[in-house]
Design a protein around this motif. Structure first.
Motif, PDB file in Angstrom:
ATOM      1  N   VAL A  73      92.311  73.225 -14.492  1.00 43.09           N
ATOM      2  CA  VAL A  73      91.272  73.407 -15.226  1.00 43.09           C
ATOM      3  C   VAL A  73      90.543  72.037 -15.804  1.00 43.09           C
ATOM      4  CG1 VAL A  73      90.299  75.178 -17.094  1.00 43.09           C
ATOM      5  CG2 VAL A  73      91.437  75.894 -15.142  1.00 43.09           C
ATOM      6  N   ALA A  74      91.234  71.064 -16.567  1.00 44.16           N
ATOM      7  CA  ALA A  74      91.124  70.394 -17.087  1.00 44.16           C
ATOM      8  C   ALA A  74      90.152  69.944 -15.922  1.00 44.16           C
ATOM      9  CB  ALA A  74      92.321  69.628 -17.162  1.00 44.16           C
ATOM     10  N   MET A  75      90.575  69.135 -14.695  1.00 44.23           N
ATOM     11  CA  MET A  75      90.171  68.780 -13.273  1.00 44.23           C
ATOM     12  C   MET A  75      89.069  69.709 -12.964  1.00 44.23           C
ATOM     13  SD  MET A  75      93.161  67.052 -11.481  1.00 44.23           S
ATOM     14  CE  MET A  75      92.104  66.064  -9.936  1.00 44.23           C
ATOM     15  N   GLY A  76      88.546  70.834 -13.561  1.00 40.07           N
ATOM     16  CA  GLY A  76      87.822  71.370 -12.696  1.00 40.07           C
ATOM     17  C   GLY A  76      86.225  71.024 -13.770  1.00 40.07           C
ATOM     18  N   ALA A  77      86.969  71.499 -15.199  1.00 40.97           N
ATOM     19  CA  ALA A  77      85.748  70.795 -15.989  1.00 40.97           C
ATOM     20  C   ALA A  77      85.296  69.228 -15.918  1.00 40.97           C
ATOM     21  CB  ALA A  77      86.502  70.934 -17.456  1.00 40.97           C
ATOM     22  N   ALA A  78      85.652  68.332 -15.306  1.00 41.34           N
ATOM     23  CA  ALA A  78      85.633  66.982 -15.351  1.00 41.34           C
ATOM     24  C   ALA A  78      85.287  66.431 -14.514  1.00 41.34           C
ATOM     25  CB  ALA A  78      86.556  66.349 -15.231  1.00 41.34           C
ATOM     26  N   ALA A  79      85.412  67.011 -13.698  1.00 45.65           N
ATOM     27  CA  ALA A  79      84.306  67.423 -11.817  1.00 45.65           C
ATOM     28  C   ALA A  79      82.687  68.488 -12.815  1.00 45.65           C
ATOM     29  CB  ALA A  79      84.641  68.717 -10.564  1.00 45.65           C
ATOM     30  N   VAL A  80      82.297  69.269 -13.053  1.00 46.41           N
ATOM     31  CA  VAL A  80      81.273  69.661 -13.606  1.00 46.41           C
ATOM     32  C   VAL A  80      80.788  68.190 -14.410  1.00 46.41           C
ATOM     33  CG1 VAL A  80      80.709  71.324 -15.163  1.00 46.41           C
ATOM     34  CG2 VAL A  80      82.149  71.975 -13.408  1.00 46.41           C
ATOM     35  N   ASN A  81      81.185  68.391 -14.803  1.00 45.47           N
ATOM     36  CA  ASN A  81      80.592  67.525 -15.975  1.00 45.47           C
ATOM     37  C   ASN A  81      79.874  66.081 -14.970  1.00 45.47           C
ATOM     38  OD1 ASN A  81      82.146  63.780 -16.855  1.00 45.47           O
ATOM     39  ND2 ASN A  81      80.940  65.389 -19.487  1.00 45.47           N
ATOM     40  N   CYS A  82      80.366  65.443 -13.825  1.00 47.04           N
ATOM     41  CA  CYS A  82      80.629  64.462 -13.381  1.00 47.04           C
ATOM     42  C   CYS A  82      79.130  64.965 -12.112  1.00 47.04           C
ATOM     43  CB  CYS A  82      81.248  63.936 -12.245  1.00 47.04           C
ATOM     44  SG  CYS A  82      82.787  62.953 -12.710  1.00 47.04           S
ATOM     45  N   LEU A  83      79.325  66.266 -12.603  1.00 44.85           N
ATOM     46  CA  LEU A  83      77.861  66.879 -11.619  1.00 44.85           C
ATOM     47  C   LEU A  83      76.756  66.701 -12.324  1.00 44.85           C
ATOM     48  CD1 LEU A  83      77.467  68.554  -9.233  1.00 44.85           C
ATOM     49  CD2 LEU A  83      78.142  70.271  -9.551  1.00 44.85           C
ATOM     50  N   VAL A  84      76.815  67.529 -13.300  1.00 44.23           N
ATOM     51  CA  VAL A  84      75.668  67.257 -14.736  1.00 44.23           C
ATOM     52  C   VAL A  84      75.343  66.111 -15.345  1.00 44.23           C
ATOM     53  CG1 VAL A  84      75.115  67.762 -16.954  1.00 44.23           C
ATOM     54  CG2 VAL A  84      76.716  68.930 -15.858  1.00 44.23           C
ATOM     55  N   GLU A  85      76.248  65.333 -14.871  1.00 44.66           N
ATOM     56  CA  GLU A  85      75.638  63.693 -15.610  1.00 44.66           C
ATOM     57  C   GLU A  85      75.891  62.647 -14.552  1.00 44.66           C
ATOM     58  OE1 GLU A  85      78.149  62.831 -18.814  1.00 44.66           O
ATOM     59  OE2 GLU A  85      77.095  62.972 -19.658  1.00 44.66           O
ATOM     60  N   GLY A 140      80.317  53.559 -10.635  1.00 44.24           N
ATOM     61  CA  GLY A 140      81.049  53.417  -9.201  1.00 44.24           C
ATOM     62  C   GLY A 140      81.500  55.039  -8.522  1.00 44.24           C
ATOM     63  N   ARG A 141      80.887  55.902  -9.566  1.00 48.05           N
ATOM     64  CA  ARG A 141      81.803  57.585  -9.572  1.00 48.05           C
ATOM     65  C   ARG A 141      81.387  58.245  -7.626  1.00 48.05           C
ATOM     66  NH1 ARG A 141      81.494  60.566 -15.947  1.00 48.05           N
ATOM     67  NH2 ARG A 141      83.010  58.590 -16.954  1.00 48.05           N
ATOM     68  N   PRO A 142      81.722  58.989  -7.351  1.00 46.65           N
ATOM     69  CA  PRO A 142      81.492  59.688  -6.136  1.00 46.65           C
ATOM     70  C   PRO A 142      79.880  60.052  -5.941  1.00 46.65           C
ATOM     71  CG  PRO A 142      83.972  60.066  -7.003  1.00 46.65           C
ATOM     72  CD  PRO A 142      83.893  59.402  -7.969  1.00 46.65           C
ATOM     73  N   LEU A 143      79.900  60.844  -6.881  1.00 47.89           N
ATOM     74  CA  LEU A 143      78.743  61.375  -6.750  1.00 47.89           C
ATOM     75  C   LEU A 143      77.480  60.927  -6.548  1.00 47.89           C
ATOM     76  CD1 LEU A 143      79.395  64.790  -8.735  1.00 47.89           C
ATOM     77  CD2 LEU A 143      78.180  64.735  -6.555  1.00 47.89           C
ATOM     78  N   VAL A 144      77.337  59.487  -7.593  1.00 48.05           N
ATOM     79  CA  VAL A 144      76.657  58.708  -7.497  1.00 48.05           C
ATOM     80  C   VAL A 144      76.606  57.267  -6.667  1.00 48.05           C
ATOM     81  CG1 VAL A 144      75.928  56.531  -8.730  1.00 48.05           C
ATOM     82  CG2 VAL A 144      77.398  58.233 -10.628  1.00 48.05           C
ATOM     83  N   PRO A 166      73.211  64.298 -24.785  1.00 46.66           N
ATOM     84  CA  PRO A 166      72.359  64.200 -24.881  1.00 46.66           C
ATOM     85  C   PRO A 166      71.656  64.764 -26.301  1.00 46.66           C
ATOM     86  CG  PRO A 166      72.143  66.104 -23.385  1.00 46.66           C
ATOM     87  CD  PRO A 166      73.938  66.174 -24.244  1.00 46.66           C
ATOM     88  N   ALA A 167      71.292  65.757 -27.087  1.00 47.47           N
ATOM     89  CA  ALA A 167      70.944  66.582 -28.063  1.00 47.47           C
ATOM     90  C   ALA A 167      71.352  65.674 -29.598  1.00 47.47           C
ATOM     91  CB  ALA A 167      71.314  67.342 -28.193  1.00 47.47           C
TER      92      ALA A 167
END
Length: 298
Positions: free
Chosen positions: A59-71, A83-87, A140-141
C-alpha cells in the motif's frame, strides 16, 4: 530466448519498482515492524504479521506511485526529481495508475485476510491521507503542508501495532507522535538546500514562503520538541534505560546539528541534518526493539 525477454522487460520493471519509492518504503516498513514487535506478537501468528507487513509495504508503494503520478509536472521542474520514470516517459500514465491500483488493492487484501479490519481500515486511511489529502491538496496549498500531512507519514508503527493487537494503544500513539514531530525538521532541512527547486515548481515550502532564517529557527524549535517527545517511551514504561541512552545520544546530535544550521545557514549543514535525520529515526526505533530484547533476556 529467455535472456532477450529479460533484457527487454527488466528496465521497465526497474522503472515500475522505482515508482514505488522503495528506499522510502523500507523505512516505513521498518517502523511498522517495530510497532508490530512492540505489540508483542506470539510465534504462532508470525506468518500473519509478516503478511500484514507486506500488505503495508504494498500500500505504501501504491501511495508513492500515486504521488509520482499526481506530481509528474512538478517533478519535471525540479532537478531532484527530473529522473523519475513518469518524467522521463519510460512509464506511461496508464501503466502507473494500473501499477498503483494493483499494489494498493493487493496490500489491502493481505491486511484484511491475514491481519484485521482495523489495520486494513487505518492503512486505507493513511493511503488517502498521503496520496490525496497531502499530495493533491495540502502540498501545493500551504507551507504547513508537512506539519498537517505528517500525520499520514507517522502512521506506520500504529499500523504495525494494530495488525498484531487489533487495537490502537497509548504506546502506539507515542510512536506516532515521535515520527510526527520528526517529520517537519526532516523535510525542512531538505527544503532549505532545495529551495530553488521548490520555488520553480511553485510549491509553498517554508523556506520559499517565510525565508531561510525563519525555517532554520523553526527546525531548531522542532528538534528540541523532538528531544522531549523521545523521552515519552521511557516515561510511560514501554522502554528502559538502554533506549533512553540511545535516544539521548541521537537527540543530542540532532539538536547540535540544528543549532549549527541555525547559527550558520550553511546549505551543507542542512544537507548533513537531512541525512542524519534518516539515520536518527532508524536508530531510535531500533533502540525500542533492542531495549525490549535486552530486557526480555535479563
Amino acid at each position: 530466448m529467455l535472456k532477450p525477454l529479460y533484457a527487454q522487460y527488466s528496465p521497465r520493471l526497474a522503472d515500475l519498482w522505482a515508482l514505488g519509492k522503495p528506499r522510502v518504503v523500507s523505512l516505513i516498513v521498518f517502523c511498522a515492524a517495530v510497532g508490530a514487535a512492540m505489540a508483542g506478537p506470539s510465534l504462532d501468528i508470525l506468518p500473519n504479521v509478516l503478511a500484514s507487513l507486506l500488505g503495508i509495504a504494498l500500500v505504501a508503494m501504491g501511495a508513492a506511485a500515486v504521488n509520482c503520478l499526481v506530481e509528474r509536472n512538478r517533478d519535471a521542474a525540479m532537478r531532484r526529481t527530473q529522473g523519475r520514470p513518469l518524467v522521463r516517459g519510460s512509464v506511461t500514465v496508464t501503466d502507473a495508475a494500473l501499477y498503483a491500483g494493483l499494489l494498493t488493492l493487493s496490500g489491502l487484501w493481505l491486511l484484511a485476510s491475514f491481519g484485521n479490519l482495523l489495520a486494513c481500515a487505518l492503512t486505507l486511511a493513511t493511503f488517502f491521507g498521503y496520496a490525496v489529502v497531502y499530495t493533491r491538496w495540502l502540498k501545493p496549498a500551504t507551507p504547513q503542508n508537512i506539519v498537517i500531512g505528517g500525520a499520514a507519514g507517522a502512521m506506520p508503527p500504529v499500523l504495525g501495532w494494530a495488525a498484531v493487537s487489533g487495537t490502537v494503544s497509548p504506546e502506539a500513539a507515542v510512536m506516532f507522535l515521535l515520527i510526527y514531530t520528526w517529520t517537519p525538521p526532516h523535510f525542512w532541512a531538505l527544503a532549505l538546500y532545495r529551495h530553488l527547486d521548490y520555488e520553480k515548481a511553485g510549491l509553498p515550502m517554508l523556506p520559499v514562503t517565510h525565508g531561510a532564517a525563519f525555517t532554520r529557527h523553526t527546525i531548531l524549535l522542532y528538534s528540541v520538541m523532538l528531544a522531549a517527545v523521545c523521552v515519552l517511551p521511557f516515561v510511560i514504561g514501554m522502554s528502559g534505560w538502554l533506549y533512553l541512552a540511545v535516544a539521548a545520544w541521537f537527540n543530542a546530535g540532532f539538536v547540535w546539528r540544528s543549532w549549527k544550521l541555525y547559527r550558520s545557514g550553511d546549505e551543507a549543514i542542512a544537507r548533513d541534518l537531512f541525512r542524519y535525520s534518516i539515520k536518527y529515526l532508524a536508530w531510535v526505533f531500533g533502540a525500542l526493539i533492542l531495549d525490549r530484547v535486552v530486557f526480555a533476556i535479563w
